[in-house]
Design a protein around this motif. Structure first.
Motif, short mmCIF file in Angstrom:
data_model
loop_
_atom_site.label_atom_id
_atom_site.label_comp_id
_atom_site.label_asym_id
_atom_site.label_seq_id
_atom_site.Cartn_x
_atom_site.Cartn_y
_atom_site.Cartn_z
N TRP A 307 45.53 35.13 37.81
CA TRP A 307 46.66 35.96 38.25
C TRP A 307 47.01 35.66 39.70
O TRP A 307 46.18 35.13 40.46
CB TRP A 307 46.32 37.45 38.11
CG TRP A 307 46.07 37.92 36.72
CD1 TRP A 307 44.93 38.49 36.24
CD2 TRP A 307 47.00 37.87 35.61
NE1 TRP A 307 45.07 38.82 34.91
CE2 TRP A 307 46.33 38.45 34.49
CE3 TRP A 307 48.31 37.41 35.43
CZ2 TRP A 307 46.93 38.57 33.24
CZ3 TRP A 307 48.91 37.53 34.19
CH2 TRP A 307 48.22 38.10 33.11
N LYS A 340 49.00 41.11 35.62
CA LYS A 340 48.21 41.67 36.72
C LYS A 340 48.50 40.88 37.98
O LYS A 340 48.76 39.67 37.92
CB LYS A 340 46.72 41.60 36.38
CG LYS A 340 46.35 42.56 35.27
CD LYS A 340 44.86 42.66 35.14
CE LYS A 340 44.55 43.64 34.04
NZ LYS A 340 43.13 43.88 33.92
N TYR A 367 43.30 44.73 41.13
CA TYR A 367 44.58 44.41 40.49
C TYR A 367 45.53 45.59 40.43
O TYR A 367 45.12 46.75 40.34
CB TYR A 367 44.34 43.94 39.05
CG TYR A 367 43.65 42.60 38.96
CD1 TYR A 367 44.31 41.43 39.28
CD2 TYR A 367 42.32 42.52 38.54
CE1 TYR A 367 43.67 40.20 39.20
CE2 TYR A 367 41.67 41.30 38.45
CZ TYR A 367 42.35 40.14 38.78
OH TYR A 367 41.72 38.93 38.70
N THR A 369 48.68 46.50 37.79
CA THR A 369 49.20 45.99 36.52
C THR A 369 50.67 46.34 36.37
O THR A 369 51.08 47.48 36.62
CB THR A 369 48.39 46.60 35.35
OG1 THR A 369 47.01 46.29 35.58
CG2 THR A 369 48.80 46.01 34.02
#
Ligand code: IMP
Length: 428
Positions: A307, A340, A367, A369
């Protein structure tokens, strides 16, 4: 407005080739300022694939003048192969390609040592491209390197002998035969002769362009996280990949640089060893790799995928003085139910907004989301035409980094680019 710097804001492979290609028509001179044949851009010329490692991809524009400056390390064989391939495809490079006489030469011993050292490191291997980059820069700072200008001068043999002498203890410790200086000198003198028409005092050419108020596009290699001073040391390359490297590498003063654009993919990738806090070792990582075609253009290695890492991007914005972000491969995220984004790291209970001194596997990604989007975006013509969730994704990046996203790439073709304006306009 003289100089604009384009740098990688992640671990390299951000898609700098496409951005340089888009910016070249606005430029008078394109200058590659660091790195060597460890980099690679895959381009399509006349329907055929050409991979350029050393020559700026701007060369494909028939009127562009291109410089390979003294901050680079050059393998003359690779350089000549690229010149030959371009000429064979009808791209003439005569009188518009200039190769610095001060750039250091990658010699056969450098490639041998690079490979031997990697073998010796075993599990801790850096995962270099084995193009001899580290040992060549090592010789440069050790003041025993051979420069491009030496290839066409009579003292070449003595320089190569002196260089090999410095490596002799290592070769003997590893039980390997020292390469033959005479043979190298003969081969490289011949390569030098072929390169002679292109060899120039490149810094003088770039400075002339600065004085004449020409538009200069300075093209970096690799990315901030692989920079020798700022990256995830020792899992880095051996040069300055950051915008500051453009001054020493191209031979201009900092006052000539008016804008820095950092290139970032909409997610993250890394090749080789070293920390990568937002790495995905599951099927989501595989899906990103397949959707993004994440295989190295220099080594063919599958890239590690993860990510988007905002702490790394935040640091890239700071260290490079980034004025704008060019966001690439946003289309690759289409179809993911949720996305994410690593907004910070956690280290021993502390929340960090940038990479710490030693993040070797010890930081945990925190993270946020976001919902994904299903609508194809590869034909989008404006930022407003993007799905709401894609716009929210971009806005999150701008908010967190504090730098505007001035260009969005939604596919490999030139036309698949959104929000793109003349990059030499300040404040665009
Ligand atoms: P070297 O530059 O070949 O010494 O490799 C040092 C590290 O930088 C390795 O992890 C390489 O995979 C990485 N690296 C070097 N050049 C590139 C590049 O152009 N893209 C991505 N990674 C690179």
């Amino acid at each position: 407005m003289p100089a604009l710097v384009v740098v990688g804001a992640q671990w390299g492979d951000e898609g700098k080739g496409k951005i340089v290609d888009l910016y070249t028509p606005y430029s008078d001179l394109v200058v590659r300022f660091a790195g060597g044949a460890n980099a690679g851009h895959t381009l399509v010329v006349g329907g055929e694939k050409v991979i350029l490692h050393l020559i700026p991809s701007g060369i494909l524009h028939p009127n562009a003048r291109c410089v390979v400056a003294q901050g680079t390390v050059l393998d003359p064989e690779v350089l000549l192969r690229e010149i030959d391939e371009l000429e064979a495809r009808g791209v003439s490079v005569r009188d518009r390609l200039f190769i610095s006489d001060r750039a250091h030469v990658v010699l056969p011993q450098h490639k041998l040592i690079d490979a031997l050292r990697e073998k010796q490191r075993g599990e801790d291997a850096i995962g270099t491209t084995k193009r001899g980059i580290g040992p060549t820069y090592e010789d440069k700072v050790g003041r025993r390197g051979v420069r491009i200008g030496d290839l066409i001068r009579p003292a070449l043999l003595e320089k190569i002998e002196a260089n090999l002498e410095a490596w002799a203890p290592l070769f003997s410790a590893l039980g390997d035969q020292l390469p033959d200086a005479k043979k190298i000198a003969e081969d490289f003198a011949a390569l030098g002769e072929r390169l002679r028409p292109f060899i120039a005092d490149s810094a003088a050419i770039v400075n002339e362009a600065v004085k004449a108020d020409k538009k200069i596009l300075l093209e970096g290699a690799q990315g901030m996280m692989l920079d020798i001073d700022h990256g995830t040391y020792p899992f880095v390359t051996s040069s300055n990949a950051v915008a500051g490297g453009a001054c020493a590498g191209a031979g201009i003063g900092p006052t000539a640089i008016k804008k820095v654009v950092g290139i970032s993919k909409a997610y993250a990738t890394r090749v080789g060893g070293g920390p990568f806090p937002s790495e995905l070792l599951d099927e989501t990582g595989d899906a990103l790799r397949n959707a993004g075609g994440e295989f190295g253009s220099t080594t063919g290695r599958p890239r590690r995928c993860g990510w988007l890492d905002l702490p790394a991007l935040r640091m890239a914005a700071r260290v490079n003085g980034m004025c704008e972000i060019a966001l690439t491969k946003l289309d690759v995220l289409t179809g993911f139910k949720e996305l994410k984004v690593c907004v910070a790291y956690e280290l021993e209970g502390e929340r960090l907004l940038e990479p710490p001194f030693d993040c070797l596997g010890s930081v945990k990604a925190i993270y946020e989301t976001l919902p994904g989007w299903d609508e194809p975006i590869d034909g989008a013509k404006s930022r407003d035409a993007l799905p709401e969730n894609a716009r929210a994704y971009i806005e999150l990046i701008e908010r967190e980094i504090g730098v505007p996203v001035s260009l969005i790439s939604v596919g490999p073709d030139r036309e698949q680019t959104v929000s793109f304006e003349d990059p030499f306009v300040i404040g665009s």
